[in-house]
Write a protein that holds these residues in place. Structure first.
Motif, PDB file in Angstrom:
ATOM      1  N   ARG A 151      -6.949  -7.807   4.637  1.00  0.00           N
ATOM      2  CA  ARG A 151      -7.804  -7.020   4.896  1.00  0.00           C
ATOM      3  C   ARG A 151      -7.369  -6.596   5.842  1.00  0.00           C
ATOM      4  O   ARG A 151      -6.359  -6.358   6.149  1.00  0.00           O
ATOM      5  N   ASN A 152      -8.162  -4.922   5.636  1.00  0.00           N
ATOM      6  CA  ASN A 152      -7.035  -3.956   6.733  1.00  0.00           C
ATOM      7  C   ASN A 152      -8.133  -4.060   8.002  1.00  0.00           C
ATOM      8  O   ASN A 152      -9.033  -4.443   8.125  1.00  0.00           O
ATOM      9  N   ASP A 153      -7.118  -4.065   8.722  1.00  0.00           N
ATOM     10  CA  ASP A 153      -7.528  -4.471  11.661  1.00  0.00           C
ATOM     11  C   ASP A 153      -6.423  -2.815  11.427  1.00  0.00           C
ATOM     12  O   ASP A 153      -5.588  -2.237  10.652  1.00  0.00           O
ATOM     13  N   GLU A 154      -5.779  -3.188  12.202  1.00  0.00           N
ATOM     14  CA  GLU A 154      -5.453  -2.482  12.761  1.00  0.00           C
ATOM     15  C   GLU A 154      -3.476  -2.867  12.640  1.00  0.00           C
ATOM     16  O   GLU A 154      -2.934  -1.772  12.394  1.00  0.00           O
ATOM     17  N   PHE A 155      -2.993  -4.051  12.223  1.00  0.00           N
ATOM     18  CA  PHE A 155      -2.119  -3.726  12.171  1.00  0.00           C
ATOM     19  C   PHE A 155      -1.741  -3.751  10.727  1.00  0.00           C
ATOM     20  O   PHE A 155      -0.633  -3.071  10.804  1.00  0.00           O
ATOM     21  N   ALA A 181       1.150  -1.133   9.613  1.00  0.00           N
ATOM     22  CA  ALA A 181       1.764  -1.750   8.413  1.00  0.00           C
ATOM     23  C   ALA A 181       1.658  -0.932   7.071  1.00  0.00           C
ATOM     24  O   ALA A 181       3.114   0.378   6.841  1.00  0.00           O
ATOM     25  N   ASP A 182       1.295  -0.037   6.670  1.00  0.00           N
ATOM     26  CA  ASP A 182       0.710   1.416   5.817  1.00  0.00           C
ATOM     27  C   ASP A 182       1.072   2.713   6.100  1.00  0.00           C
ATOM     28  O   ASP A 182       1.526   3.587   5.928  1.00  0.00           O
ATOM     29  N   ALA A 183       0.638   3.270   7.836  1.00  0.00           N
ATOM     30  CA  ALA A 183       1.731   3.805   7.380  1.00  0.00           C
ATOM     31  C   ALA A 183       2.774   4.257   8.303  1.00  0.00           C
ATOM     32  O   ALA A 183       3.801   5.336   7.166  1.00  0.00           O
ATOM     33  N   PHE A 184       3.510   2.952   8.855  1.00  0.00           N
ATOM     34  CA  PHE A 184       5.352   2.879   8.443  1.00  0.00           C
ATOM     35  C   PHE A 184       5.155   3.178   7.217  1.00  0.00           C
ATOM     36  O   PHE A 184       6.906   3.703   6.808  1.00  0.00           O
ATOM     37  N   ASP A 185       4.989   2.138   5.787  1.00  0.00           N
ATOM     38  CA  ASP A 185       5.579   2.501   4.731  1.00  0.00           C
ATOM     39  C   ASP A 185       5.359   3.554   4.006  1.00  0.00           C
ATOM     40  O   ASP A 185       6.332   4.484   3.575  1.00  0.00           O
ATOM     41  N   ALA A 186       4.385   4.075   4.045  1.00  0.00           N
ATOM     42  CA  ALA A 186       4.901   5.326   3.941  1.00  0.00           C
ATOM     43  C   ALA A 186       5.470   6.494   5.030  1.00  0.00           C
ATOM     44  O   ALA A 186       5.797   7.303   4.028  1.00  0.00           O
ATOM     45  N   MET A 187       5.581   6.611   6.388  1.00  0.00           N
ATOM     46  CA  MET A 187       6.913   7.254   7.097  1.00  0.00           C
ATOM     47  C   MET A 187       8.049   6.291   6.042  1.00  0.00           C
ATOM     48  O   MET A 187       8.278   8.178   5.886  1.00  0.00           O
ATOM     49  N   LEU A 188       8.027   5.619   5.204  1.00  0.00           N
ATOM     50  CA  LEU A 188       9.303   5.248   5.110  1.00  0.00           C
ATOM     51  C   LEU A 188       9.539   5.919   3.599  1.00  0.00           C
ATOM     52  O   LEU A 188      10.700   6.220   3.271  1.00  0.00           O
ATOM     53  N   VAL A 189       8.715   5.573   2.622  1.00  0.00           N
ATOM     54  CA  VAL A 189       8.607   6.788   1.270  1.00  0.00           C
ATOM     55  C   VAL A 189       9.313   8.308   1.508  1.00  0.00           C
ATOM     56  O   VAL A 189      10.170   8.471   0.745  1.00  0.00           O
ATOM     57  N   ARG A 190       8.146   8.709   2.345  1.00  0.00           N
ATOM     58  CA  ARG A 190       8.798  10.190   2.699  1.00  0.00           C
ATOM     59  C   ARG A 190       9.954  10.540   3.126  1.00  0.00           C
ATOM     60  O   ARG A 190      10.516  11.048   3.011  1.00  0.00           O
ATOM     61  N   LEU A 191      10.855   9.485   3.986  1.00  0.00           N
ATOM     62  CA  LEU A 191      11.767   9.199   5.101  1.00  0.00           C
ATOM     63  C   LEU A 191      13.266   9.440   3.991  1.00  0.00           C
ATOM     64  O   LEU A 191      13.818   9.852   3.264  1.00  0.00           O
ATOM     65  N   GLU A 192      12.962   8.641   2.675  1.00  0.00           N
ATOM     66  CA  GLU A 192      13.620   7.748   1.816  1.00  0.00           C
ATOM     67  C   GLU A 192      13.843   9.483   0.937  1.00  0.00           C
ATOM     68  O   GLU A 192      14.741   9.344   0.071  1.00  0.00           O
TER      69      GLU A 192
END
Length: 370
Positions: A122-126, A130-141
């Motif tokens: 479920r959604n929490d700070e971690f 992680a979701d923000a990091f995944d979104a960053m990787l998608v855009r970076l890739e």
């Protein structure tokens, strides 16, 4: 950055948990002791025929203290061990998501951008991290792939005029009787194309850095300037240009926005009907945004083709064989400028033929409030 080795976060959390447990236990023992002192008298007359044949007062508090302190010390020692062991496992469990994000970051640093954290639960700070990091990787890739494709296309486009120039020079060397004037004209054309391509690449590079100064700009005035500049070209092609619209205040670079409008109007003129074509340039104000729309007549454009026209060096097949094919970066520059101004570019084929291009930019604060 080089850093000195330090204590891990897991050890710090373990010590914090154990320390907190020790403090809580000590406070609890202190509260118990204070509670006992309130209800236990200091001395009482208890008769023990063996120890006090004459009878005398018995020190209850002292005896209670002698019995309480060893037990309290044992409890605190147990809490210390329990806090260290339990805190170590609890800290490890709490930091496990962060470890996965760190591993993904190390992979990205080594060049592997396809890996994702995909933290379950479920959604929490971690998980937000992680979701923000995944979104960053998608855009970076996607950005890296686009840059590689752009570099490959740019190399190919720049190699073409250089190869043509070399071939022309080889012809001049092997055939001294060849028409020099024709050779110079062809070299001039090829070099002009190479210069235009290089300047377009430099424009895209500068715009992507967003190093320009922002100020208030009226898109309606920008559209009028672009139209007036290109009127001779429109007359040469027999194209009528109509400009209308409201005052459309935005914030950005006047030079870059003029480049954007000029590219759009130029494309609309040269990629039009052979004769009797029309170009409509309109500005409008919407809630929170302003728009610049350039629409032209022309041959029908397939929707799948329209979606690729903003990619660098992409041209419609009907455009390649014209005298104004350009370098294939006109709409790519427009899209780059729009994105640098936090705007959006939309290309829509017209049912009757031609294309409708709309640039939507954020309005100024006063306009948005109004």
């Amino acid at each position: 950055m080089d850093r000195q080795p330090g204590v891990s976060v897991r050890v710090k959390l373990t010590l914090s948990y154990a320390g907190f447990l020790m403090v809580a236990g000590a406070l609890l023992m202190g509260a118990v002791w204070v509670f006992l002192l309130r209800y236990v008298p200091d001395r009482a007359k208890l008769y023990n025929p063996d120890d006090r044949p004459n009878g005398g007062p018995f020190p209850i508090r002292s005896a209670l203290l002698e019995a309480f302190v060893p037990k309290a010390a044992a409890v605190l020692a147990f809490l210390l061990v329990f806090g260290l062991v339990g805190g170590w496992f609890l800290a490890g469990r709490m930091l496990a998501p962060l470890t996965r994000v760190t591993d993904a970051a190390r992979r990205a640093t080594s060049g592997s951008l396809a890996h994702r954290v995909r933290l379950p639960g479920r959604n929490d700070e971690f998980r937000e991290l992680a979701d923000a990091f995944d979104a960053m990787l998608v855009r970076l890739e996607a950005h890296v792939a686009e840059q590689r494709r752009f570099a490959a296309n740019a190399s190919h486009e720049l190699r073409t005029p250089l190869a043509i120039s070399k071939a022309l020079l080889d012809v001049a060397r092997t055939d001294p009787d060849h028409d020099t004037g024709e050779l110079i004209d062809r070299l001039h054309t090829v070099n002009t194309r190479a210069i235009d391509l290089t300047e377009a690449l430099l424009v895209i590079s500068r715009v992507e850095q967003r190093s320009f100064t922002r100020e208030r700009v009226d898109l309606s005035l920008v559209a009028e300037d672009a139209t007036e500049t290109l009127l001779p070209l429109a007359e040469k092609h027999g194209v009528t240009v109509e400009t209308e619209g409201d005052i459309a205040p935005a914030v950005g670079s006047p030079v870059l926005l003029l480049q954007l409008a000029t590219n759009l109007v130029h494309n609309a003129i040269v990629h039009n009907l052979p004769a009797g074509g029309t170009v409509w340039v309109r500005t409008a104000v919407r809630p929170g945004t302003v728009t610049l729309t350039v629409e032209n007549t022309g041959e029908p454009v397939a929707p799948e083709l329209a979606s690729t026209l903003t990619e660098p060096f992409q041209r419609g097949t009907e455009r390649i064989h014209t005298d104004h094919a350009g370098v294939g970066l006109g709409l790519a520059i427009v899209q780059t400028i729009a994105h640098a101004h936090d705007g959006a570019l939309t290309l829509t084929p017209r049912p009757a033929g031609g294309l409708r291009v709309t640039v939507e930019l954020p309005a100024t604060a006063a306009q948005a409030d109004g």
